[in-house]
Design an enzyme around this catalytic site. Structure first.
Site, PDB file in Angstrom:
ATOM      1  N   LYS A 124      -2.628  -8.346  -1.748  1.00 52.34           N
ATOM      2  CA  LYS A 124      -1.256  -7.831  -1.651  1.00 52.34           C
ATOM      3  C   LYS A 124      -0.289  -8.821  -0.983  1.00 52.34           C
ATOM      4  O   LYS A 124       0.855  -8.950  -1.420  1.00 52.34           O
ATOM      5  CB  LYS A 124      -1.244  -6.514  -0.866  1.00 52.34           C
ATOM      6  CG  LYS A 124      -1.812  -5.327  -1.639  1.00 52.34           C
ATOM      7  CD  LYS A 124      -1.765  -4.084  -0.757  1.00 52.34           C
ATOM      8  CE  LYS A 124      -2.114  -2.842  -1.548  1.00 52.34           C
ATOM      9  NZ  LYS A 124      -1.965  -1.627  -0.736  1.00 52.34           N
TER      10      LYS A 124
ATOM     11  N   ASP B 280       3.972   1.862  -2.281  1.00 58.35           N
ATOM     12  CA  ASP B 280       3.143   2.693  -1.387  1.00 58.35           C
ATOM     13  C   ASP B 280       3.995   3.588  -0.487  1.00 58.35           C
ATOM     14  O   ASP B 280       3.706   4.774  -0.332  1.00 58.35           O
ATOM     15  CB  ASP B 280       2.256   1.798  -0.508  1.00 58.35           C
ATOM     16  CG  ASP B 280       0.995   1.335  -1.233  1.00 58.35           C
ATOM     17  OD1 ASP B 280       0.618   1.957  -2.237  1.00 58.35           O
ATOM     18  OD2 ASP B 280       0.391   0.338  -0.783  1.00 58.35           O
TER      19      ASP B 280
HETATM   20  P1  NAP Z   1      -5.480  -3.358   4.936  1.00 61.54           P
HETATM   21  O1  NAP Z   1      -4.203  -4.083   4.800  1.00 61.54           O
HETATM   22  O2  NAP Z   1      -6.772  -4.076   4.775  1.00 61.54           O
HETATM   23  O3  NAP Z   1      -5.471  -2.651   6.406  1.00 61.54           O
HETATM   24  C1  NAP Z   1      -6.583  -1.935   6.865  1.00 61.54           C
HETATM   25  C2  NAP Z   1      -6.222  -1.231   8.185  1.00 61.54           C
HETATM   26  O4  NAP Z   1      -7.338  -0.429   8.584  1.00 61.54           O
HETATM   27  C3  NAP Z   1      -5.966  -2.196   9.342  1.00 61.54           C
HETATM   28  O5  NAP Z   1      -5.039  -1.598  10.220  1.00 61.54           O
HETATM   29  C4  NAP Z   1      -7.350  -2.295   9.992  1.00 61.54           C
HETATM   30  O6  NAP Z   1      -7.306  -2.611  11.369  1.00 61.54           O
HETATM   31  C5  NAP Z   1      -7.844  -0.875   9.835  1.00 61.54           C
HETATM   32  N1  NAP Z   1      -9.298  -0.828   9.810  1.00 61.54           N
HETATM   33  C6  NAP Z   1     -10.122  -1.377   8.880  1.00 61.54           C
HETATM   34  N2  NAP Z   1     -11.418  -1.094   9.167  1.00 61.54           N
HETATM   35  C7  NAP Z   1     -11.393  -0.372  10.307  1.00 61.54           C
HETATM   36  C8  NAP Z   1     -12.414   0.215  11.108  1.00 61.54           C
HETATM   37  N3  NAP Z   1     -13.712   0.094  10.788  1.00 61.54           N
HETATM   38  N4  NAP Z   1     -12.058   0.901  12.212  1.00 61.54           N
HETATM   39  C9  NAP Z   1     -10.740   1.018  12.545  1.00 61.54           C
HETATM   40  N5  NAP Z   1      -9.725   0.488  11.829  1.00 61.54           N
HETATM   41  C10 NAP Z   1     -10.055  -0.193  10.719  1.00 61.54           C
HETATM   42  O7  NAP Z   1      -5.548  -2.127   3.931  1.00 61.54           O
HETATM   43  P2  NAP Z   1      -4.332  -1.214   3.389  1.00 61.54           P
HETATM   44  O8  NAP Z   1      -3.777  -1.794   2.158  1.00 61.54           O
HETATM   45  O9  NAP Z   1      -3.425  -0.930   4.513  1.00 61.54           O
HETATM   46  O10 NAP Z   1      -5.134   0.113   2.970  1.00 61.54           O
HETATM   47  C11 NAP Z   1      -5.755   0.931   3.941  1.00 61.54           C
HETATM   48  C12 NAP Z   1      -6.566   2.028   3.228  1.00 61.54           C
HETATM   49  O11 NAP Z   1      -5.676   2.900   2.558  1.00 61.54           O
HETATM   50  C13 NAP Z   1      -7.527   1.458   2.176  1.00 61.54           C
HETATM   51  O12 NAP Z   1      -8.766   2.119   2.277  1.00 61.54           O
HETATM   52  C14 NAP Z   1      -6.855   1.777   0.857  1.00 61.54           C
HETATM   53  O13 NAP Z   1      -7.801   1.998  -0.170  1.00 61.54           O
HETATM   54  C15 NAP Z   1      -6.089   3.055   1.201  1.00 61.54           C
HETATM   55  N6  NAP Z   1      -4.848   3.183   0.383  1.00 61.54           N
HETATM   56  C16 NAP Z   1      -4.698   4.334  -0.320  1.00 61.54           C
HETATM   57  C17 NAP Z   1      -3.551   4.506  -1.088  1.00 61.54           C
HETATM   58  C18 NAP Z   1      -3.352   5.762  -1.881  1.00 61.54           C
HETATM   59  O14 NAP Z   1      -2.549   5.753  -2.823  1.00 61.54           O
HETATM   60  N7  NAP Z   1      -4.025   6.847  -1.554  1.00 61.54           N
HETATM   61  C19 NAP Z   1      -2.565   3.501  -1.123  1.00 61.54           C
HETATM   62  C20 NAP Z   1      -2.761   2.338  -0.377  1.00 61.54           C
HETATM   63  C21 NAP Z   1      -3.924   2.192   0.387  1.00 61.54           C
HETATM   64  P3  NAP Z   1      -7.251  -4.127  11.892  1.00 61.54           P
HETATM   65  O15 NAP Z   1      -5.820  -4.582  11.730  1.00 61.54           O
HETATM   66  O16 NAP Z   1      -7.678  -4.034  13.307  1.00 61.54           O
HETATM   67  O17 NAP Z   1      -8.196  -4.921  11.019  1.00 61.54           O
END
Ligand code: NAP
Length: 292
Positions: A67, A103
């Site tokens: 992204k 999003d």
């Molecule tokens: P990202 O940019 O990789 O960010 C992940 C976030 O989760 C970061 O804040 C990270 O913390 C935290 N994290 C990851 N593993 C963790 C753990 N084991 N314990 C605590 N915190 C943890 O991902 P993203 O794009 O924001 O997406 C996040 C999630 O939302 C994904 O699973 C994605 O599939 C889902 N999502 C869903 C939709 C939907 O339409 N439903 C849309 C977008 C995303 P750190 O900064 O400390 O690494």
């Protein structure tokens, strides 16, 4: 008849609901389009996008981990993309790439679809990644007065607050860690809690302070699975109104689709195909995980 293409790129995309959802809508509308999942190794996005610019693509979706790079490689970035540094949608026009992040607004649409409205005063975001940043931007635009960003890496939460604070002077941003004490304190005044980490899909929350969530707080999880995430289950059992990530998936998809095609089918249509394919994934393949 010539067919135009849409793509979703990320890894792994084999568990993605997006192809089934978009192709379901495309087939219902009878459009000469196909939405294709593309498996791409890290470091190859630039090469892939050079093909996208030249070939018969209308655009596509970008997922983790591309992204941020997609935002950088695009020719034109929306305000949300500039503020969040991440794009989930690219549109091709005359060989140029326009980057958008649906999003945040997709999340707001999902709140409206649920009957919760767009305006939420005190919001707690769990996570500070691309999705959380997009949602924080949309909440700021919708007029939230306070946004608390709690993240495993405090530095990343601070960075989101630092970037968004000047853009939304009427919104007070604060940050913290994700230890139970920080969650408990932040939940005390929360109107809305948004779970923006992969926990529930990859790993689970340990020591989540369920009892600290007030009955009149609303909870939105970005994660979805056929049986619902355990946090959503636990909170619903306590009488807290809670939704999982499927409505957001449908709503952000509907916004992307409108950008690519100029057509505006209802988000409910996307939701019905997403719901059906999620159940099929579980029924026919045994997968209990899903990615978008
Ligand atoms: P990202 O940019 O990789 O960010 C992940 C976030 O989760 C970061 O804040 C990270 O913390 C935290 N994290 C990851 N593993 C963790 C753990 N084991 N314990 C605590 N915190 C943890 O991902 P993203 O794009 O924001 O997406 C996040 C999630 O939302 C994904 O699973 C994605 O599939 C889902 N999502 C869903 C939709 C939907 O339409 N439903 C849309 C977008 C995303 P750190 O900064 O400390 O690494």
């Amino acid at each position: 008849m010539s067919v135009s293409l849409l793509f979703v790129v990320g890894c792994p995309v084999k568990h993605s609901l997006s192809p089934a959802m978009h192709n379901g809508v495309i087939s219902r509308l009878g459009l000469p389009l196909a939405y294709v999942p593309v498996e791409l190794p890290k470091g190859r996005l630039r090469v892939f996008l050079s093909i996208v610019r030249e070939a018969n693509f209308l655009g596509g979706n970008i997922t983790i981990p591309f992204k941020e790079e997609a935002a950088e490689l695009s020719d034109v970035r929306s305000e949300a993309v500039e503020a969040c540094g991440a794009a989930n949608t690219l549109v091709v026009r005359d060989g140029r790439l326009f980057a958008e992040n649906t999003d945040g607004e997709g999340f707001m649409d999902a709140l409206v679809m649920q009957g919760w409205g767009r305006r939420h005063s005190n919001v707690v975001l769990l996570g500070a990644g691309g999705a959380a940043r997009g949602i924080a931007f949309a909440l700021g635009e919708a007029g939230s007065s306070r946004i608390v960003i709690l993240n495993r890496s405090l530095q990343r939460a601070d960075e989101v607050a630092r970037v968004l604070s000047p853009r939304f002077p009427s919104t007070r941003f604060s940050t913290g860690g994700i230890d139970p004490g920080s969650l408990e304190e932040a939940f005390r005044d929360a109107d809305l809690i948004v779970q923006c980490t992969p926990l529930g899909l990859i790993g689970e929350w340990s020591d989540f302070p369920y009892k600290a969530v007030k009955k009149n707080t609303r909870f939105a999880d970005l994660i979805y699975c056929a049986k619902g995430t355990s946090v959503v289950h636990m909170l619903r059992a306590r009488g807290v109104s809670s939704i999982d990530g499927l409505p957001m998936l449908a709503c952000q998809a509907a916004r992307s689709f409108a950008l690519w095609t100029g057509k505006d089918p209802e988000a409910e249509l996307f939701l019905s195909f997403a719901d059906k394919s999620l159940k099929n994934m579980i029924d026919f393949t045994g997968f209990s995980t899903n990615w978008r």
